[in-house]
Design an enzyme around this catalytic site. Structure first.
Site, PDB file in Angstrom:
ATOM      1  N   TYR A 150      -1.704  -0.225  10.682  1.00  0.00           N
ATOM      2  CA  TYR A 150      -2.056  -1.406   9.212  1.00  0.00           C
ATOM      3  C   TYR A 150      -0.941  -0.797   8.640  1.00  0.00           C
ATOM      4  O   TYR A 150       0.103  -1.773   8.590  1.00  0.00           O
ATOM      5  CB  TYR A 150      -2.930  -1.031   8.975  1.00  0.00           C
ATOM      6  N   THR A 165       0.791  -1.589   0.111  1.00  0.00           N
ATOM      7  CA  THR A 165      -0.171   0.142  -0.069  1.00  0.00           C
ATOM      8  C   THR A 165       0.695   1.328   0.011  1.00  0.00           C
ATOM      9  O   THR A 165       1.649   0.937   0.720  1.00  0.00           O
ATOM     10  CB  THR A 165      -0.770   0.342   1.212  1.00  0.00           C
ATOM     11  N   ASP A 166       0.617   2.506  -0.270  1.00  0.00           N
ATOM     12  CA  ASP A 166       1.008   4.076  -0.612  1.00  0.00           C
ATOM     13  C   ASP A 166       1.345   4.357   0.201  1.00  0.00           C
ATOM     14  O   ASP A 166       1.770   5.135   0.999  1.00  0.00           O
ATOM     15  CB  ASP A 166       0.279   4.618  -1.259  1.00  0.00           C
ATOM     16  N   GLU A 167       0.204   3.442   2.037  1.00  0.00           N
ATOM     17  CA  GLU A 167       0.011   3.969   3.405  1.00  0.00           C
ATOM     18  C   GLU A 167       1.603   3.569   4.549  1.00  0.00           C
ATOM     19  O   GLU A 167       2.345   4.410   4.995  1.00  0.00           O
ATOM     20  CB  GLU A 167      -0.627   3.440   4.256  1.00  0.00           C
ATOM     21  N   LYS A 210       2.465  -3.480   7.330  1.00  0.00           N
ATOM     22  CA  LYS A 210       2.515  -3.700   5.893  1.00  0.00           C
ATOM     23  C   LYS A 210       4.028  -2.790   5.674  1.00  0.00           C
ATOM     24  O   LYS A 210       4.653  -3.853   5.186  1.00  0.00           O
ATOM     25  CB  LYS A 210       1.377  -3.276   4.629  1.00  0.00           C
TER      26      LYS A 210
HETATM   27  P1  NAD Z   1      -9.561  -6.902   2.256  1.00  0.00           P
HETATM   28  O1  NAD Z   1      -9.279  -7.056   3.671  1.00  0.00           O
HETATM   29  O2  NAD Z   1     -10.814  -6.933   1.720  1.00  0.00           O
HETATM   30  O3  NAD Z   1      -8.759  -8.729   2.155  1.00  0.00           O
HETATM   31  C1  NAD Z   1      -8.336  -9.675   2.891  1.00  0.00           C
HETATM   32  C2  NAD Z   1      -8.245 -10.898   2.501  1.00  0.00           C
HETATM   33  O4  NAD Z   1      -7.058 -11.771   3.904  1.00  0.00           O
HETATM   34  C3  NAD Z   1      -9.756 -11.767   2.936  1.00  0.00           C
HETATM   35  O5  NAD Z   1     -10.416 -12.433   2.349  1.00  0.00           O
HETATM   36  C4  NAD Z   1      -9.188 -12.405   4.130  1.00  0.00           C
HETATM   37  O6  NAD Z   1     -10.173 -13.642   4.564  1.00  0.00           O
HETATM   38  C5  NAD Z   1      -7.758 -12.536   3.839  1.00  0.00           C
HETATM   39  N1  NAD Z   1      -6.823 -12.726   4.939  1.00  0.00           N
HETATM   40  C6  NAD Z   1      -6.440 -12.259   6.394  1.00  0.00           C
HETATM   41  N2  NAD Z   1      -6.196 -12.940   7.024  1.00  0.00           N
HETATM   42  C7  NAD Z   1      -5.731 -13.821   6.832  1.00  0.00           C
HETATM   43  C8  NAD Z   1      -4.722 -14.846   7.422  1.00  0.00           C
HETATM   44  N3  NAD Z   1      -4.697 -14.732   8.413  1.00  0.00           N
HETATM   45  N4  NAD Z   1      -4.507 -16.133   6.291  1.00  0.00           N
HETATM   46  C9  NAD Z   1      -5.182 -16.063   5.401  1.00  0.00           C
HETATM   47  N5  NAD Z   1      -5.872 -15.169   4.564  1.00  0.00           N
HETATM   48  C10 NAD Z   1      -5.917 -13.773   5.172  1.00  0.00           C
HETATM   49  O7  NAD Z   1      -8.237  -6.497   1.583  1.00  0.00           O
HETATM   50  P2  NAD Z   1      -8.326  -5.583   0.480  1.00  0.00           P
HETATM   51  O8  NAD Z   1      -8.611  -4.398  -0.042  1.00  0.00           O
HETATM   52  O9  NAD Z   1      -8.351  -6.587  -0.488  1.00  0.00           O
HETATM   53  O10 NAD Z   1      -6.330  -5.482   0.163  1.00  0.00           O
HETATM   54  C11 NAD Z   1      -5.979  -6.629  -0.495  1.00  0.00           C
HETATM   55  C12 NAD Z   1      -4.020  -6.304  -0.597  1.00  0.00           C
HETATM   56  O11 NAD Z   1      -3.602  -4.744  -0.708  1.00  0.00           O
HETATM   57  C13 NAD Z   1      -3.860  -6.045   1.188  1.00  0.00           C
HETATM   58  O12 NAD Z   1      -2.378  -6.579   1.463  1.00  0.00           O
HETATM   59  C14 NAD Z   1      -3.742  -4.534   1.431  1.00  0.00           C
HETATM   60  O13 NAD Z   1      -2.774  -3.882   2.317  1.00  0.00           O
HETATM   61  C15 NAD Z   1      -3.410  -4.260  -0.585  1.00  0.00           C
HETATM   62  N6  NAD Z   1      -4.279  -2.780  -0.349  1.00  0.00           N
HETATM   63  C16 NAD Z   1      -5.238  -2.771  -0.273  1.00  0.00           C
HETATM   64  C17 NAD Z   1      -5.895  -1.229  -0.748  1.00  0.00           C
HETATM   65  C18 NAD Z   1      -7.474  -0.632  -0.687  1.00  0.00           C
HETATM   66  O14 NAD Z   1      -7.434   0.274  -0.908  1.00  0.00           O
HETATM   67  N7  NAD Z   1      -8.058  -1.271  -0.296  1.00  0.00           N
HETATM   68  C19 NAD Z   1      -5.206  -0.156  -1.338  1.00  0.00           C
HETATM   69  C20 NAD Z   1      -3.528  -0.514  -1.166  1.00  0.00           C
HETATM   70  C21 NAD Z   1      -3.509  -2.533  -1.390  1.00  0.00           C
HETATM   71  P1  TYD Z   2     -10.439   4.065   4.558  1.00  0.00           P
HETATM   72  O1  TYD Z   2     -12.320   3.550   3.627  1.00  0.00           O
HETATM   73  O2  TYD Z   2     -10.778   3.435   5.587  1.00  0.00           O
HETATM   74  O3  TYD Z   2      -9.610   4.128   3.738  1.00  0.00           O
HETATM   75  P2  TYD Z   2      -7.610   4.454   4.156  1.00  0.00           P
HETATM   76  O4  TYD Z   2      -8.120   4.355   5.979  1.00  0.00           O
HETATM   77  O5  TYD Z   2      -6.759   3.390   4.328  1.00  0.00           O
HETATM   78  O6  TYD Z   2      -7.343   5.510   3.501  1.00  0.00           O
HETATM   79  O7  TYD Z   2     -10.893   5.506   4.788  1.00  0.00           O
HETATM   80  C1  TYD Z   2     -10.747   6.749   4.085  1.00  0.00           C
HETATM   81  C2  TYD Z   2     -10.823   8.113   4.365  1.00  0.00           C
HETATM   82  O8  TYD Z   2     -12.387   8.082   4.460  1.00  0.00           O
HETATM   83  C3  TYD Z   2     -10.025   8.231   5.240  1.00  0.00           C
HETATM   84  O9  TYD Z   2      -9.106   9.542   5.311  1.00  0.00           O
HETATM   85  C4  TYD Z   2     -11.342   8.240   6.130  1.00  0.00           C
HETATM   86  C5  TYD Z   2     -11.909   8.168   6.247  1.00  0.00           C
HETATM   87  N1  TYD Z   2     -13.284   8.139   6.514  1.00  0.00           N
HETATM   88  C6  TYD Z   2     -14.308   8.567   7.208  1.00  0.00           C
HETATM   89  O10 TYD Z   2     -14.216  10.107   6.909  1.00  0.00           O
HETATM   90  N2  TYD Z   2     -15.320   8.265   7.980  1.00  0.00           N
HETATM   91  C7  TYD Z   2     -15.557   6.760   7.850  1.00  0.00           C
HETATM   92  O11 TYD Z   2     -16.515   6.209   8.843  1.00  0.00           O
HETATM   93  C8  TYD Z   2     -14.321   6.003   7.122  1.00  0.00           C
HETATM   94  C9  TYD Z   2     -14.473   4.643   7.359  1.00  0.00           C
HETATM   95  C10 TYD Z   2     -13.191   6.599   6.622  1.00  0.00           C
END
Ligand code: NAD
Ligand code: TYD
Length: 363
Positions: A169, A144-146, A173
């Site tokens: 988090y 992630t970019d975070e 990562k």
């Molecule tokens: P998500 O929370 O929707 O899905 C995570 C999946 O991992 C779930 O299916 C869960 O059951 C599985 N999981 C969790 N713990 C586990 C374990 N101990 N063993 C096996 N499986 C397990 O997450 P997402 O939003 O789809 O993100 C997927 C990846 O992409 C992550 O690595 C996240 O850091 C990265 N990412 C997410 C975003 C975003 O905006 N959501 C952006 C950049 C990178």
């Molecule tokens: P989120 O979807 O949790 O992603 P991330 O924190 O990984 O960027 O949140 C996106 C943005 O929205 C973040 O700045 C937090 C804000 N946010 C709210 O203002 N209210 C909410 O209920 C949630 C879940 C997020």
């Protein structure tokens, strides 16, 4: 064979790929893309099925002959090793993670276990079966970019930006990214990493901003905006992230990192207003009706101000670019949630109400 041409061969030959977290939001789109686009690849989806994992995300491909599902917890090192021994995977695309910042604030140890220990377990299993012959092998780590922290004075995250994670988090990562690079340096495991900005789209668990707010608007519930809503995120449609992962898997250079993003920055409040406006249109409400649900609540602890990705490297070197404009992507996303109310009802039954009360009652 040079590494680049070696990777090109992937497309033509049979591959046995372990995709972790394939029942989650982004993972399910990656699994679908690989299962459909590469019928000669065997795709193994490993997932623990936590609250965020949902096999209903994959009903359209669950019977495909090249798709296999394995329920497994990455924290269980023995089970991970046994799986690798049994199947001899030649590549891993690692997405499984605990992914929600707010949950990491209440339960950081879950993030250490899955994101750090789970990743090291996977690396160890790959190291063991690949030792002596790393050719054609690939450990692709999705991050992630975070990990880069929070931008306060303009600019963008580059691949060379120093890590400065600010939440449990992003710290977990960042630690996992460091382990992946350390295993490349120490044990010569062929790795590639990507760091992507915020994703939106179908199948996202409604703890994250976009699906949570769509669901609340539909149900006329308050929209809890943290702080003043001034935080900035860079949004990318999830299928474009999956397309980028496909490109990096096939064409990425071993040992490299690629940032992925859509050059699409929004303050939270502006994004929320777009969602409200689009929902008014779709639900046949008067313009401005959904905006009345906006409620400013206590800010997230340590809330990162701004994320913004410079995606020039992947665009110039690998030829990837986003396929959707934001307005089109967000409308498509909202329509998906409107058309899939049963999916939303199922994921918000059970423990969701308890989670919601705990997270928002005290704000
Ligand atoms: P998500 O929370 O929707 O899905 C995570 C999946 O991992 C779930 O299916 C869960 O059951 C599985 N999981 C969790 N713990 C586990 C374990 N101990 N063993 C096996 N499986 C397990 O997450 P997402 O939003 O789809 O993100 C997927 C990846 O992409 C992550 O690595 C996240 O850091 C990265 N990412 C997410 C975003 C975003 O905006 N959501 C952006 C950049 C990178
Ligand atoms: P989120 O979807 O949790 O992603 P991330 O924190 O990984 O960027 O949140 C996106 C943005 O929205 C973040 O700045 C937090 C804000 N946010 C709210 O203002 N209210 C909410 O209920 C949630 C879940 C997020």
């Amino acid at each position: 064979m040079p590494e680049a041409s070696c990777q090109k061969q992937f497309i033509m030959t049979t591959r046995k790929i372990l995709i972790t977290g394939g029942a989650g939001f982004i993972g399910s789109h990656v699994v679908r893309l690989f299962v459909n686009n590469y019928p000669n690849y065997e795709i193994y989806n490993l997932d623990k099925l936590t609250y965020a994992g949902n096999l209903k995300n994959l009903t359209d491909i669950e019977n495909a002959p090249n798709y296999h599902f394995v329920r497994l917890d990455l924290v269980d090192a023995t089970a991970v090793n046994n799986l690798f021994n049994e199947h001899q995977f030649d590549s891993v695309i690692h997405l499984a993670a605990e992914s929600h910042v707010d949950r990491s604030i209440t339960n950081p140890m879950d993030f250490v276990m899955t994101n750090v220990v789970g990743t090291v377990n996977l690396l160890n299993a790959a190291k063991e079966i690949w030792k002596g012959n790393m050719e054609g092998k690939l450990f692709y780590h999705v991050s992630t970019d975070e990990v880069y922290g929070s931008l306060h004075d303009g600019g963008f995250f580059l691949e060379s930006t120093s890590y400065d994670p600010q939440s449990p988090y992003s710290a977990s990562k960042a630690a996992s990214d460091h382990f992946v690079r350390a295993y490349h340096n120490t044990y010569k495991i062929p790795v590639v990493l990507t760091n992507c900005s915020n994703n939106y789209g179908p199948n996202q668990f409604p703890e994250k901003l976009v699906p949570l707010f769509i669901n609340n608007i539909r149900n006329n519930k308050p929209l809890p905006v943290y702080g003043k809503g001034e935080n900035v995120r860079d949004w990318l449609y999830v299928v474009d992230h999956a397309r980028a992962i496909d490109v990096v898997y096939h064409k990425g250079k071993i040992g490299e990192t690629y940032n992925i993003g859509g050059f699409n920055e929004w303050t939270n409040i502006d994004l929320i207003k777009v969602i409200c406006k689009t929902m008014d249109k779709i639900l046949g409400r008067h313009e401005g009706e959904s905006e009345k649900l906006i409620t400013y609540v206590t800010d997230r602890a340590g809330h990162d101000l701004r994320y913004a990705i410079d995606a020039n490297k992947i665009m110039k070197e690998l030829g990837w670019e986003p396929s959707l404009q934001f307005e089109e992507g967000i409308e498509k996303t909202i329509n998906w949630y409107m058309d899939n109310q049963q999916w939303m009802d199922e994921v918000t039954s059970g423990d969701y109400a308890k989670y919601y009360d705990k997270m928002y009652a005290s704000r």
